[in-house]
Design a protein around this motif. Structure first.
Motif, PDB file in Angstrom:
ATOM      1  N   GLY A 239      -0.872   7.974 -21.169  1.00 42.45           N
ATOM      2  CA  GLY A 239      -1.047   9.219 -21.891  1.00 42.45           C
ATOM      3  C   GLY A 239      -2.504   9.652 -21.833  1.00 42.45           C
ATOM      4  N   VAL A 240      -2.750  10.830 -21.267  1.00 46.79           N
ATOM      5  CA  VAL A 240      -4.122  11.314 -21.072  1.00 46.79           C
ATOM      6  C   VAL A 240      -4.242  12.721 -21.643  1.00 46.79           C
ATOM      7  CG1 VAL A 240      -4.491   9.895 -19.013  1.00 46.79           C
ATOM      8  CG2 VAL A 240      -3.569  12.203 -18.766  1.00 46.79           C
ATOM      9  N   HIS A 241      -5.493  13.119 -21.905  1.00 43.20           N
ATOM     10  CA  HIS A 241      -5.738  14.476 -22.418  1.00 43.20           C
ATOM     11  C   HIS A 241      -5.920  15.483 -21.295  1.00 43.20           C
ATOM     12  CE1 HIS A 241      -5.983  13.415 -26.665  1.00 43.20           C
ATOM     13  NE2 HIS A 241      -6.684  12.353 -26.328  1.00 43.20           N
ATOM     14  N   GLY A 242      -6.147  15.015 -20.099  1.00 39.24           N
ATOM     15  CA  GLY A 242      -6.279  15.901 -18.952  1.00 39.24           C
ATOM     16  C   GLY A 242      -5.979  15.166 -17.669  1.00 39.24           C
ATOM     17  N   VAL A 243      -5.133  15.761 -16.826  1.00 42.17           N
ATOM     18  CA  VAL A 243      -4.759  15.145 -15.558  1.00 42.17           C
ATOM     19  C   VAL A 243      -5.771  15.562 -14.497  1.00 42.17           C
ATOM     20  CG1 VAL A 243      -2.974  14.964 -13.783  1.00 42.17           C
ATOM     21  CG2 VAL A 243      -2.334  15.140 -16.189  1.00 42.17           C
ATOM     22  N   PRO A 244      -6.428  14.609 -13.835  1.00 45.52           N
ATOM     23  CA  PRO A 244      -7.371  14.981 -12.782  1.00 45.52           C
ATOM     24  C   PRO A 244      -6.635  15.615 -11.607  1.00 45.52           C
ATOM     25  CG  PRO A 244      -7.028  12.615 -12.786  1.00 45.52           C
ATOM     26  CD  PRO A 244      -6.326  13.147 -13.990  1.00 45.52           C
ATOM     27  N   SER A 245      -7.342  16.440 -10.860  1.00 47.29           N
ATOM     28  CA  SER A 245      -6.738  17.089  -9.701  1.00 47.29           C
ATOM     29  C   SER A 245      -7.745  17.077  -8.559  1.00 47.29           C
ATOM     30  CB  SER A 245      -6.334  18.524 -10.043  1.00 47.29           C
ATOM     31  OG  SER A 245      -7.472  19.286 -10.423  1.00 47.29           O
ATOM     32  N   PRO A 246      -7.281  17.135  -7.312  1.00 44.44           N
ATOM     33  CA  PRO A 246      -5.874  17.168  -6.908  1.00 44.44           C
ATOM     34  C   PRO A 246      -5.296  15.768  -6.859  1.00 44.44           C
ATOM     35  CG  PRO A 246      -7.255  17.273  -4.969  1.00 44.44           C
ATOM     36  CD  PRO A 246      -8.197  17.220  -6.154  1.00 44.44           C
ATOM     37  N   GLY A 247      -4.084  15.672  -6.310  1.00 49.18           N
ATOM     38  CA  GLY A 247      -3.458  14.372  -6.119  1.00 49.18           C
ATOM     39  C   GLY A 247      -2.313  14.075  -7.058  1.00 49.18           C
ATOM     40  N   TYR A 248      -2.020  14.981  -7.993  1.00 51.96           N
ATOM     41  CA  TYR A 248      -0.929  14.768  -8.940  1.00 51.96           C
ATOM     42  C   TYR A 248      -0.059  16.017  -8.992  1.00 51.96           C
ATOM     43  CZ  TYR A 248      -3.882  10.892 -10.422  1.00 51.96           C
ATOM     44  OH  TYR A 248      -4.650   9.764 -10.434  1.00 51.96           O
ATOM     45  N   ILE A 249       1.221  15.811  -9.212  1.00 52.94           N
ATOM     46  CA  ILE A 249       2.162  16.926  -9.271  1.00 52.94           C
ATOM     47  C   ILE A 249       3.004  16.798 -10.529  1.00 52.94           C
ATOM     48  CG2 ILE A 249       3.895  15.688  -7.888  1.00 52.94           C
ATOM     49  CD1 ILE A 249       4.710  18.398  -6.706  1.00 52.94           C
ATOM     50  N   GLU A 250       3.272  17.918 -11.173  1.00 56.94           N
ATOM     51  CA  GLU A 250       4.054  17.909 -12.410  1.00 56.94           C
ATOM     52  C   GLU A 250       5.532  17.802 -12.089  1.00 56.94           C
ATOM     53  OE1 GLU A 250       4.005  20.191 -16.739  1.00 56.94           O
ATOM     54  OE2 GLU A 250       3.175  21.182 -14.970  1.00 56.94           O
ATOM     55  N   ASP A 251       6.237  17.050 -12.905  1.00 57.95           N
ATOM     56  CA  ASP A 251       7.670  16.855 -12.722  1.00 57.95           C
ATOM     57  C   ASP A 251       8.413  18.175 -12.954  1.00 57.95           C
ATOM     58  OD1 ASP A 251       9.687  14.347 -12.603  1.00 57.95           O
ATOM     59  OD2 ASP A 251      10.533  15.922 -13.856  1.00 57.95           O
ATOM     60  N   LEU A 252       9.410  18.441 -12.110  1.00 58.05           N
ATOM     61  CA  LEU A 252      10.151  19.690 -12.217  1.00 58.05           C
ATOM     62  C   LEU A 252      11.072  19.718 -13.431  1.00 58.05           C
ATOM     63  CD1 LEU A 252      11.129  20.232  -8.454  1.00 58.05           C
ATOM     64  CD2 LEU A 252       9.267  21.304  -9.745  1.00 58.05           C
ATOM     65  N   GLU A 253      11.519  18.550 -13.887  1.00 53.87           N
ATOM     66  CA  GLU A 253      12.446  18.499 -15.011  1.00 53.87           C
ATOM     67  C   GLU A 253      11.741  18.344 -16.352  1.00 53.87           C
ATOM     68  OE1 GLU A 253      15.452  15.542 -14.550  1.00 53.87           O
ATOM     69  OE2 GLU A 253      15.730  15.922 -12.414  1.00 53.87           O
ATOM     70  N   LEU A 254      10.630  17.623 -16.373  1.00 56.80           N
ATOM     71  CA  LEU A 254       9.951  17.312 -17.629  1.00 56.80           C
ATOM     72  C   LEU A 254       8.513  17.816 -17.572  1.00 56.80           C
ATOM     73  CD1 LEU A 254      11.194  13.670 -18.345  1.00 56.80           C
ATOM     74  CD2 LEU A 254      11.961  15.778 -19.427  1.00 56.80           C
ATOM     75  N   PRO A 255       8.243  18.985 -18.094  1.00 50.63           N
ATOM     76  CA  PRO A 255       6.859  19.468 -18.141  1.00 50.63           C
ATOM     77  C   PRO A 255       5.990  18.505 -18.951  1.00 50.63           C
ATOM     78  CG  PRO A 255       8.412  21.241 -18.642  1.00 50.63           C
ATOM     79  CD  PRO A 255       9.199  19.971 -18.625  1.00 50.63           C
TER      80      PRO A 255
END
Length: 341
Positions: A239-255
């Motif tokens: 659990g993080v307060h901010g996802v670093p980018s790039p290199g990560y993609i959000e799940d289509l089913e679970l925002p």
């Protein structure tokens, strides 16, 4: 028991002619039903009407399912040991997130690091060797080392009598000898300075073997070692307060749930501080369930730290067990195994 039944076409009713009145020549035959439904073209008025197709043959009865008897476990092992790992970790995590959404903090974004494992249900006190077998499918792909070989080697080396493993150090020696991997013995518990080492190890995609006390639902509990059990962790939910980018993609089913993009360079996320409650969950599997489970990191840490006493029920069952000098306190308490190729 699976039953099957065959249905027969209802018999075509016989056509009877009325016998009333004088006998007169039969009237001209009406057009065939197929002619009415599909009138012939002008160039084929004299074409003969093909005969109707024969009725389909009766469906064969399905073969009855094979009912496994005493050979069930052996056949199950062979099938699973030959199979490649099934991609189930993401599906299980999303199922758990939906089912227990109130358990996970809504003020955080979540990053899932996971590696997929096959499942194998243990026989008797083989939980440690089954966990090692599952981990071996990542270390010696595609299907690891047969469980029978692990049991044979552990028995020959004097590490086990019934399949039990009450020494993390012995488990590490067995892993290095049979799997040809690097095994690092972690001592002093899963907290403190060891915490970041464990999390970085899982983020890198390597398996972790953990002894703990097993509750009725397979989750960690505190029974002073009376329910000592083994699990393998192959991922972590951060659990993080901010996802670093790039290199990560959000799940289509679970925002709010993110996955690392395979093959893309990425910045590792900042690990949650040790005092952050409900921010780290281990993705774990053990030999009594087909499914992955998400365990709160602190819950696993606390269970691992209190493995001190050998089970009185096992001590009185008349069987032989290999327990190291110093008992569970010396063999399991506060210890885990980091495995790398």
């Amino acid at each position: 028991m699976i039953s099957s039944c065959s249905s027969l076409e209802p018999p075509v009713p016989a056509i009877t002619r009325s016998s009333q009145g004088p006998i007169i020549p039969p009237p001209p035959q009406p057009p065939h039903l197929l002619d009415l439904a599909f009138p012939p073209s002008s160039s084929s008025h004299q074409a003969p009407v093909p005969p109707p197709p024969p009725p389909p043959p009766l469906a064969a009865r399905p073969a009855p399912p094979h009912v496994f008897g005493l050979e069930k476990s052996q056949l199950l092992k062979e099938a699973l040991e030959k199979a490649s790992p099934a991609p189930r970790s993401r599906e299980d995590v999303k199922r758990l997130l939906k089912l227990h959404k109130d358990r996970f903090r809504s003020d955080l974004q979540w990053i899932l690091f996971c590696a997929d494992l096959p499942s194998l249900i243990q026989e008797g006190p083989q939980c440690g060797l089954v966990a090692l077998w599952m981990a071996g499918t990542l270390l010696v792909p595609p299907s690891g080392i047969p469980l029978e070989r692990l049991i044979k080697m552990a028995t020959e080396r004097g590490y086990t009598a019934q399949g039990e493993m009450f020494s993390v150090a012995d488990m590490g020696r067995l892993a290095e000898e049979v799997l040809g991997c690097r095994a690092e013995l972690l001592q002093g518990g899963l907290g403190g300075p060891n915490r970041d080492r464990v999390l970085q190890h899982l983020v890198a995609g390597h398996p972790l073997l953990i002894p703990y006390d097993e509750d009725f639902n397979h989750e960690p509990c505190q029974r002073k070692g009376h329910k000592a059990h083994w699990a393998v962790s192959t991922g972590v939910l951060l659990g993080v307060h901010g996802v670093p980018s790039p290199g990560y993609i959000e799940d289509l089913e679970l925002p709010g749930l993110f996955h690392p993009v395979p093959g893309m360079s990425r910045q590792p996320p900042s690990l949650p501080e040790e005092g952050s409650l409900g921010a780290v969950y281990l993705l774990s599997k053990q030999g009594k369930s087909w499914h992955y489970q998400l365990w709160d990191y602190n819950q696993v840490r606390d269970s691992n730290l209190q493995l001190t006493d050998f089970s009185p029920a096992r001590a009185a069952d008349g069987r032989e067990y290999v327990v190291p000098a110093g008992g569970l306190q010396a063999g399991l308490c506060g210890q885990a195994l980091l495995l790398r190729p």
